[in-house]
Scaffold this motif. Structure first.
Motif, PDB file in Angstrom:
ATOM      1  N   THR A 126     -11.257 -12.339  -5.099  1.00 55.12           N
ATOM      2  CA  THR A 126      -9.818 -12.535  -5.053  1.00 55.12           C
ATOM      3  C   THR A 126      -9.472 -13.326  -3.798  1.00 55.12           C
ATOM      4  OG1 THR A 126      -7.675 -11.466  -4.950  1.00 55.12           O
ATOM      5  CG2 THR A 126      -9.482 -10.293  -3.936  1.00 55.12           C
ATOM      6  N   ASN A 127      -8.461 -14.168  -3.898  1.00 54.30           N
ATOM      7  CA  ASN A 127      -8.018 -14.922  -2.729  1.00 54.30           C
ATOM      8  C   ASN A 127      -7.153 -14.070  -1.809  1.00 54.30           C
ATOM      9  OD1 ASN A 127      -9.324 -17.183  -3.570  1.00 54.30           O
ATOM     10  ND2 ASN A 127      -7.528 -18.199  -4.376  1.00 54.30           N
ATOM     11  N   MET A 128      -6.569 -13.010  -2.352  1.00 61.65           N
ATOM     12  CA  MET A 128      -5.713 -12.133  -1.563  1.00 61.65           C
ATOM     13  C   MET A 128      -6.558 -10.983  -1.013  1.00 61.65           C
ATOM     14  SD  MET A 128      -2.581 -11.836  -0.469  1.00 61.65           S
ATOM     15  CE  MET A 128      -1.754 -13.006  -1.504  1.00 61.65           C
ATOM     16  N   LYS A 129      -6.627 -10.894   0.294  1.00 60.13           N
ATOM     17  CA  LYS A 129      -7.400  -9.845   0.966  1.00 60.13           C
ATOM     18  C   LYS A 129      -6.429  -8.874   1.626  1.00 60.13           C
ATOM     19  CE  LYS A 129     -11.276 -12.313   0.599  1.00 60.13           C
ATOM     20  NZ  LYS A 129     -11.387 -12.881  -0.678  1.00 60.13           N
ATOM     21  N   SER A 130      -6.923  -7.690   1.955  1.00 58.11           N
ATOM     22  CA  SER A 130      -6.072  -6.713   2.614  1.00 58.11           C
ATOM     23  C   SER A 130      -6.877  -5.901   3.616  1.00 58.11           C
ATOM     24  CB  SER A 130      -5.431  -5.779   1.588  1.00 58.11           C
ATOM     25  OG  SER A 130      -6.423  -5.011   0.963  1.00 58.11           O
ATOM     26  N   TYR A 131      -6.170  -5.318   4.553  1.00 52.30           N
ATOM     27  CA  TYR A 131      -6.795  -4.419   5.523  1.00 52.30           C
ATOM     28  C   TYR A 131      -5.730  -3.436   6.003  1.00 52.30           C
ATOM     29  CZ  TYR A 131      -4.567  -7.129   9.227  1.00 52.30           C
ATOM     30  OH  TYR A 131      -3.645  -7.747  10.035  1.00 52.30           O
ATOM     31  N   ARG A 132      -6.178  -2.329   6.537  1.00 55.42           N
ATOM     32  CA  ARG A 132      -5.269  -1.322   7.078  1.00 55.42           C
ATOM     33  C   ARG A 132      -5.478  -1.285   8.592  1.00 55.42           C
ATOM     34  NH1 ARG A 132      -2.610   2.488   4.444  1.00 55.42           N
ATOM     35  NH2 ARG A 132      -3.892   2.206   2.592  1.00 55.42           N
ATOM     36  N   PRO A 133      -4.462  -1.682   9.381  1.00 50.14           N
ATOM     37  CA  PRO A 133      -4.602  -1.664  10.841  1.00 50.14           C
ATOM     38  C   PRO A 133      -4.813  -0.234  11.354  1.00 50.14           C
ATOM     39  CG  PRO A 133      -2.661  -2.903  10.202  1.00 50.14           C
ATOM     40  CD  PRO A 133      -3.184  -2.232   8.972  1.00 50.14           C
ATOM     41  N   PHE A 134      -5.549  -0.148  12.438  1.00 52.19           N
ATOM     42  CA  PHE A 134      -5.803   1.163  13.047  1.00 52.19           C
ATOM     43  C   PHE A 134      -4.503   1.778  13.537  1.00 52.19           C
ATOM     44  CE2 PHE A 134      -6.573   3.725  16.851  1.00 52.19           C
ATOM     45  CZ  PHE A 134      -7.367   4.721  16.293  1.00 52.19           C
ATOM     46  N   HIS A 135      -4.361   3.053  13.297  1.00 47.15           N
ATOM     47  CA  HIS A 135      -3.187   3.785  13.759  1.00 47.15           C
ATOM     48  C   HIS A 135      -3.670   5.092  14.383  1.00 47.15           C
ATOM     49  CE1 HIS A 135       0.884   5.225  14.012  1.00 47.15           C
ATOM     50  NE2 HIS A 135       0.531   6.339  13.412  1.00 47.15           N
ATOM     51  N   SER A 136      -3.426   5.248  15.665  1.00 46.68           N
ATOM     52  CA  SER A 136      -3.829   6.455  16.374  1.00 46.68           C
ATOM     53  C   SER A 136      -2.837   7.574  16.093  1.00 46.68           C
ATOM     54  CB  SER A 136      -3.867   6.171  17.880  1.00 46.68           C
ATOM     55  OG  SER A 136      -4.004   7.378  18.603  1.00 46.68           O
TER      56      SER A 136
END
Length: 82
Positions: A12-22
């Motif tokens: 897929t051309n659309m990628k995702s990630y979840r930023p770190f949250h403390s």
């Protein structure tokens, strides 16, 4: 050789990630962030005799070659909570 932990991911051309949250972060979590990768990143060299759009369609789509066409789909549309 098959590796048991190997995962196959669909392209897929659309990628995702979840930023770190403390847990000590005073702000609420951002959630999932999305970014788009253009198709030319996955082509080593431009192959010869690629199919071409007509000139009128190419002007509307922004590229002469359908293999390099990447329409933008807003991943955030409809996911916003007000």
């Amino acid at each position: 050789m098959n590796v048991p932990h190997e995962q196959k991911v669909a392209f897929t051309n659309m990628k995702s990630y979840r930023p770190f949250h403390s847990r000590f972060d005073p702000c609420r979590p951002i959630g999932v962030k999305y970014y788009s990768t253009p198709p030319h990143l996955y082509m080593g060299f431009q192959p010869p005799n690629l199919e071409q759009f007509s000139p009128q369609v190419a002007l509307r789509k922004g590229t002469l070659w359908p293999a390099l066409y990447d329409p933008y789909v807003n991943p955030y549309k409809g996911k916003r909570e007000e």
